[in-house]
Scaffold this active site. Sequence first.
Site, PDB file in Angstrom:
ATOM      1  N   ASP A 103       0.724  -1.098   0.213  1.00 32.06           N
ATOM      2  CA  ASP A 103       0.157  -0.048   0.109  1.00 32.06           C
ATOM      3  C   ASP A 103       0.801   1.144  -0.117  1.00 32.06           C
ATOM      4  O   ASP A 103       1.778   1.308  -0.886  1.00 32.06           O
ATOM      5  CB  ASP A 103      -1.010  -0.213   0.936  1.00 32.06           C
ATOM      6  CG  ASP A 103      -2.054   1.228   1.148  1.00 32.06           C
ATOM      7  OD1 ASP A 103      -2.912   0.750   0.657  1.00 32.06           O
ATOM      8  OD2 ASP A 103      -1.838   1.779   1.937  1.00 32.06           O
ATOM      9  N   TYR A 152     -12.099   8.024  -2.519  1.00 29.00           N
ATOM     10  CA  TYR A 152     -11.514   8.029  -1.362  1.00 29.00           C
ATOM     11  C   TYR A 152     -10.365   9.036  -1.529  1.00 29.00           C
ATOM     12  O   TYR A 152     -10.170   9.800  -0.311  1.00 29.00           O
ATOM     13  CB  TYR A 152     -11.141   6.583  -0.815  1.00 29.00           C
ATOM     14  CG  TYR A 152      -9.939   6.087  -1.467  1.00 29.00           C
ATOM     15  CD1 TYR A 152      -8.682   5.816  -0.537  1.00 29.00           C
ATOM     16  CD2 TYR A 152     -10.002   5.427  -2.515  1.00 29.00           C
ATOM     17  CE1 TYR A 152      -7.611   5.621  -0.972  1.00 29.00           C
ATOM     18  CE2 TYR A 152      -8.630   4.705  -3.015  1.00 29.00           C
ATOM     19  CZ  TYR A 152      -7.555   4.818  -2.261  1.00 29.00           C
ATOM     20  OH  TYR A 152      -6.201   4.173  -2.494  1.00 29.00           O
ATOM     21  N   TYR A 231      -1.820  11.150   1.701  1.00 30.16           N
ATOM     22  CA  TYR A 231      -2.663  11.762   0.754  1.00 30.16           C
ATOM     23  C   TYR A 231      -2.939  13.106   0.165  1.00 30.16           C
ATOM     24  O   TYR A 231      -2.891  13.274  -0.890  1.00 30.16           O
ATOM     25  CB  TYR A 231      -4.035  11.196   0.830  1.00 30.16           C
ATOM     26  CG  TYR A 231      -4.115   9.602   1.334  1.00 30.16           C
ATOM     27  CD1 TYR A 231      -4.422   8.720   0.140  1.00 30.16           C
ATOM     28  CD2 TYR A 231      -4.238   9.133   2.381  1.00 30.16           C
ATOM     29  CE1 TYR A 231      -4.541   7.484   0.099  1.00 30.16           C
ATOM     30  CE2 TYR A 231      -4.125   7.912   2.708  1.00 30.16           C
ATOM     31  CZ  TYR A 231      -4.304   6.954   1.526  1.00 30.16           C
ATOM     32  OH  TYR A 231      -4.535   5.482   1.726  1.00 30.16           O
ATOM     33  N   HIS A 296      -6.938  -6.859  -0.437  1.00 33.33           N
ATOM     34  CA  HIS A 296      -5.721  -5.728  -0.379  1.00 33.33           C
ATOM     35  C   HIS A 296      -4.986  -6.151   0.579  1.00 33.33           C
ATOM     36  O   HIS A 296      -3.725  -5.928   0.559  1.00 33.33           O
ATOM     37  CB  HIS A 296      -6.698  -4.680  -0.034  1.00 33.33           C
ATOM     38  CG  HIS A 296      -5.539  -3.374  -0.028  1.00 33.33           C
ATOM     39  ND1 HIS A 296      -4.773  -2.669  -1.182  1.00 33.33           N
ATOM     40  CD2 HIS A 296      -5.244  -2.408   0.996  1.00 33.33           C
ATOM     41  CE1 HIS A 296      -4.279  -1.937  -0.664  1.00 33.33           C
ATOM     42  NE2 HIS A 296      -4.336  -1.440   0.409  1.00 33.33           N
TER      43      HIS A 296
END
Length: 317
Positions: A103, A152, A231, A296
């Site tokens: 990730d 998201y 992010y 995931h």
Amino acid sequence: MEGNGIEHRTVRANGINIHLAEKGEGPIILFLHGFPEFWYSWRHQLHAFASLGYRAVAPDLRGYGDSDTPADVNSYTYFHVVGDLIGVLDAIGADKVFVVGHDWGALIAWYLCLFRPDRVKALVNLSVAFPPRDAMNKPIDTFRAFYGDEYYICRFQGAIETELAEIGIDKVSKYILTSLPAAPFYLPKGKALREQIDIPITLPSWLSEDELKCYVAQYEKTGFTGSLNYYKNFDLGWELTAPWTGSKVEVPTKFIVGDLDLTYNTPGFRESMNFDVMKKHVPLLEDVVVMKGVGHFLQEEKPDEINQHIYDFFQKF
């Protein structure tokens, strides 16, 4: 939390404190976690690779776990985090290491290999393929154009931490760890967000109540702010990496993804996981593995299989 010989310490790296969990002696493997996790997502790997003759080291990345959380939102670029990792390697006396990322940890691992290939023997990355820099378009503009404002990553650009805290860290952690779709992931606004997250969930076989409690307890201490700052730096990272446009990752690499992973089932992302496409940007890529029936969090869902993939690859070096 998860004893059995796992040692914990804090090192000073790049001007901040970084917490490490480690076990074993031998060649070092650096395990880099993603969101919403911390070192604990590698618990199976720490035990397994220590028993196989490696020194397994899993840091909490800045903003996560027991590592420092810098207040400045702009302190979470690829350069900051890769700088932390170089500081960690120096602090533990490691010249060159094996790296495994998942990730966000995979994304950071790609940039570690791009910026400092001299410090990496070989790489196994999970879930997130190498993202060649688009010289013309900022990432967030691209995400919005393709997937809309409720995608998201776009939602994480705003003050969503408050919304998530109001729903409850326990419910949010449980939802993200167990209920990500095999499709693009959306977080609606307002009441719909609570309705989406606040649903009855039966834990999967790979995540026990006690293991979930470890995640919840950690995030109740830290909140989500530090982890979401990654992010919020997509566009700044894009600006700062302009000199690396067209650069290749020159490290021996194996890539693994589950066929139920949201990344594998998001248009635009799956294409980047094609062996021939990825090899243009990662010329020393040796293999792309698509695991059937896996989502995931594949290092937790199928630890034995992932460990075997990692071990077989690193044994070559």
